[in-house]
Each structure stands twice: as C-alpha cells, then as structure tokens.
Design a protein around this motif. Structure first.
Motif, PDB file in Angstrom:
ATOM      1  N   VAL A 207       2.267   1.748  -3.208  1.00 40.04           N
ATOM      2  CA  VAL A 207       0.996   2.419  -4.860  1.00 40.04           C
ATOM      3  C   VAL A 207       0.994   4.525  -3.932  1.00 40.04           C
ATOM      4  O   VAL A 207       1.283   5.193  -4.544  1.00 40.04           O
ATOM      5  N   ILE A 208       1.233   4.932  -2.831  1.00 38.27           N
ATOM      6  CA  ILE A 208       0.801   5.999  -2.432  1.00 38.27           C
ATOM      7  C   ILE A 208       1.932   7.056  -2.820  1.00 38.27           C
ATOM      8  O   ILE A 208       1.948   7.682  -3.028  1.00 38.27           O
TER       9      ILE A 208
ATOM     10  N   MET B 214       0.835  -1.312   0.260  1.00 36.13           N
ATOM     11  CA  MET B 214       0.022   0.033   0.079  1.00 36.13           C
ATOM     12  C   MET B 214       0.842   1.624  -0.095  1.00 36.13           C
ATOM     13  O   MET B 214       0.043   1.728  -0.711  1.00 36.13           O
ATOM     14  N   PHE B 215       1.913   1.410   0.573  1.00 38.03           N
ATOM     15  CA  PHE B 215       2.888   2.314   0.799  1.00 38.03           C
ATOM     16  C   PHE B 215       3.183   2.576  -0.536  1.00 38.03           C
ATOM     17  O   PHE B 215       3.694   4.021  -0.854  1.00 38.03           O
TER      18      PHE B 215
ATOM     19  N   SER C 279       4.326   5.927  -5.008  1.00 32.62           N
ATOM     20  CA  SER C 279       4.365   6.339  -6.965  1.00 32.62           C
ATOM     21  C   SER C 279       2.895   7.251  -7.141  1.00 32.62           C
ATOM     22  O   SER C 279       3.656   8.527  -8.124  1.00 32.62           O
TER      23      SER C 279
END
Length: 60
Positions: free
Chosen positions: A4-5, A1-2, A7
C-alpha cells in the motif's frame, strides 16, 4: 502494508513527474502525434507484406 505504501509513493511520483508535462501540453501532444503516426506507418508496412513462419524443429 508495504504494498500500500509503495503504491501510494508510486502515485505521488507519477503526479510530480507529470506536472511539467502539463505546462508543455502542446509540445507533448505534438510528440505523441508523431509517435502514433510512426507506429501507424510501421504497422501498415507489416500488414502489406506477407508474414512468413518457419516450422519449429522441436528442439527448442
């Protein structure tokens, strides 16, 4: 998840930082052409001169 954020933040930052370049398109294009011409000249000099390799001593 980290990831994706991170990016998404990277992509947003790139868009924001590239906005002024759009306004100065001619200037940035001229600068890019100068850099490419310089790179071309450097590469042509490297090709015209022979490349010398020294054998490795094996202790590295």
């Amino acid at each position: 998840m980290f990831a994706v954020i991170l990016s998404m933040l990277y992509k947003v930052a790139r868009k924001l930082l590239s906005a002024p370049a759009v306004l100065r398109r001619d200037t940035s294009k001229d600068a890019e052409l100068r850099v490419l011409r310089h790179e071309d000249a450097v590469l042509r000099r490297q090709i015209s001169s022979p490349v010398h390799y020294e054998p490795s001593t094996g202790s590295g």
